[in-house]
Every structure is written in C-alpha cells, then in structure tokens.
Design a protein around this motif. Structure first.
Motif, short mmCIF file in Angstrom:
data_model
loop_
_atom_site.label_atom_id
_atom_site.label_comp_id
_atom_site.label_asym_id
_atom_site.label_seq_id
_atom_site.Cartn_x
_atom_site.Cartn_y
_atom_site.Cartn_z
N LEU A 212 31.54 -23.91 -17.06
CA LEU A 212 32.86 -23.58 -17.60
C LEU A 212 32.88 -23.29 -19.10
N PRO A 213 32.03 -23.92 -19.92
CA PRO A 213 32.06 -23.60 -21.35
C PRO A 213 31.71 -22.15 -21.67
N TYR A 214 31.09 -21.45 -20.74
CA TYR A 214 30.73 -20.05 -20.97
C TYR A 214 31.90 -19.10 -20.67
N CYS A 215 32.98 -19.63 -20.14
CA CYS A 215 34.12 -18.80 -19.72
C CYS A 215 35.22 -18.80 -20.78
N ASP A 216 35.98 -17.72 -20.84
CA ASP A 216 37.06 -17.59 -21.81
C ASP A 216 38.30 -18.37 -21.38
N LYS A 217 38.55 -18.43 -20.07
CA LYS A 217 39.70 -19.18 -19.58
C LYS A 217 39.37 -19.75 -18.21
N ILE A 218 40.08 -20.80 -17.85
CA ILE A 218 39.88 -21.46 -16.57
C ILE A 218 41.17 -21.32 -15.76
N LEU A 219 41.05 -20.80 -14.56
CA LEU A 219 42.18 -20.69 -13.64
C LEU A 219 41.99 -21.74 -12.55
N SER A 220 42.98 -22.57 -12.36
CA SER A 220 42.91 -23.62 -11.35
C SER A 220 44.05 -23.45 -10.35
N ILE A 221 43.75 -23.64 -9.06
CA ILE A 221 44.80 -23.60 -8.04
C ILE A 221 45.30 -25.02 -7.82
N GLU A 222 46.58 -25.23 -8.12
CA GLU A 222 47.20 -26.54 -7.98
C GLU A 222 48.54 -26.37 -7.27
N ASN A 223 48.72 -27.11 -6.19
CA ASN A 223 49.97 -27.03 -5.42
C ASN A 223 50.31 -25.58 -5.05
N ARG A 224 49.27 -24.86 -4.66
CA ARG A 224 49.36 -23.48 -4.18
C ARG A 224 49.75 -22.48 -5.27
N LYS A 225 49.71 -22.91 -6.54
CA LYS A 225 49.95 -22.01 -7.66
C LYS A 225 48.72 -21.94 -8.55
N VAL A 226 48.64 -20.92 -9.39
CA VAL A 226 47.52 -20.78 -10.31
C VAL A 226 47.94 -21.27 -11.69
N VAL A 227 47.17 -22.19 -12.23
CA VAL A 227 47.44 -22.75 -13.56
C VAL A 227 46.30 -22.33 -14.48
N THR A 228 46.64 -21.82 -15.65
CA THR A 228 45.63 -21.43 -16.64
C THR A 228 45.35 -22.62 -17.54
#
Length: 237
Positions: A212-228
């Motif tokens: 993950l440290p190599y990525c510019d942003k992290i997208l996480s799926i939480e409660n069926r939505k995408v959180v940045t």
C-alpha cells in the motif's frame, strides 16, 4: 483539460432476485485521475473483482454511472456506447493474478496479439512490443516460450501485453498474489512508474498491506460503498 481517468457515481450491483437477491455494491462512487495508482482493498467477497469488471465494461451494473476518461460508458441501466468490446480493446489494459499468456505463442507473439487484433500492422506492433519488453528488462526473452520464463518474468510479459494497446486505464486484479515479496514489490513499482510516466489511471486489487505505501490512494469497500483512504486499518487487508 480533464484529468479524470476513471469516475464512478452511485454504482449499484445486485445479483439474483427475490429471496436470493444479493446486494454487492450500493451507491458506490470513486475517482482515479490520470497518472494515479490506486489500491482497492476489502475482505473477500466484498465485491472488489465485481467492481473492477464493471469499470472494465465486462460486467453490467444494476444502476449508476461510469466514465472512462471523458466518455460516459454506462448510464444508469444501459451501455451509452455502441460496443463495450471496442472500449476494452482500445482503452483498457487488464492484468490478473495468473499471467494467462498463451502457452503455444512466444512472448513477442503474446504481446502483439491485442494490437494486431485491433488492426495495427504486425511490424509496428512488434516494434512497440520490443520497446515494452526492453522497458521491463525481458527483451532478450522475446522469442522464448512462457514455459521457459520465471513467474516474475511471465508477469512482466503480461504487463507488457496489457500496455500493448496504449491503454488509458489499467485494471489489475491481485497481480502480485502468486509472487514472492521481492518480485511483488518490483511489479508494483513498475505499475507506479507506468502510471506516472504514461499518465495512466491504474486500480490494483490487493490483499497485501505491505504494497500500500507504493500507491497514491487506497480505495476500500465498506458497507457496500467505496471509501477513499490514505491509510487502511489491518482488518480491511
């Protein structure tokens, strides 16, 4: 100038009907700009691959909107483009956990397959393919068969193939899962370099928090939505 690579608004995906209905995503939204390298993380079964396949014009959403660059490709309940396959061939590059190289074609033949299918003359396709293979330090393996290469070399060849049509967007579904940590880091560094140098929007599904440290942003799926996120708690990995 529009710098959007991928934009998703209120995307919903429902499988099945009635009592068998399963809501995988509900009103999910995200944006990845040109030149950005984003990781997509979530527990197994949360819909990561489904989201990637909808962005990639493979799976139909139930509702919502998807833009690839400045082109609206899905509008609520229908394709807003004539041929989704054309978009996949011309704008998108796909990388998977397995390299899926065709075993009876050599590495060069694997890499030129997409551009020649798109009508690019073979000589021009071969020139571009060799540039990519040299870029990934496997130019000397161009005429070798996939069975003669290591796992890391085959994955680099698969990335070269994904870039052979000069895609605006690259979707990578756990591309490092079959690699040891050293090779995985090398692949992720390559993807980040590609995003920056070629102004490609890249989304990579991963379960490995060390990447993950190599990525510019992290997208996480939480409660069926995408959180940045800028950081991801361990429970999401």
């Amino acid at each position: 100038m529009n710098d959007t690579g991928i934009r998703v608004e209120n995307l919903t995906k429902i499988f099945g009907k009635g009592d068998a209905q399963v809501r995988v995503l509900e009103n999910a939204s995200l944006e990845v700009k040109k030149g950005e390298f984003a990781a997509l993380v979530a527990p197994s079964g949360a819909g990561k691959t489904t989201l990637l396949m909808m962005i990639g014009c493979v799976e139909k959403p139930t509702s919502g909107k998807i833009w690839l660059g400045d082109e609206l490709v899905w509008d609520e309940d229908h394709w807003s483009i004539r041929d989704p396959r054309k978009i996949r061939r011309e704008k998108l590059g796909f990388i998977f956990q397995a390299h899926y190289l065709i075993p009876f074609l050599n590495i060069l033949e694997n890499v030129i397959l997409i551009p020649t299918t798109n009508g690019i003359p073979r000589k021009a396709a071969e020139k571009k393919a060799m540039e990519l293979l040299d870029y990934f330090d496997i130019g000397d393996k161009a005429h070798a068969m996939p069975s003669q290469l290591s796992g890391g070399q085959n994955q680099r060849a698969a990335i070269a193939r994904a870039l052979s049509n000069d895609p605006h967007i690259v979707l990578a579904d756990e591309p490092t899962a079959a690699l040891d940590m050293s090779r995985a880091v090398n692949v992720v560094k390559m993807l980040r370099k590609i995003a920056k140098e070629r102004q490609v929007a890249i989304i990579m599904v991963t379960h490995d928090a060390r990447l993950l440290p190599y990525c510019d942003k992290i997208l996480s799926i939480e409660n069926r939505k995408v959180v940045t996120k800028t950081q991801v708690a361990q429970e999401f990995i």
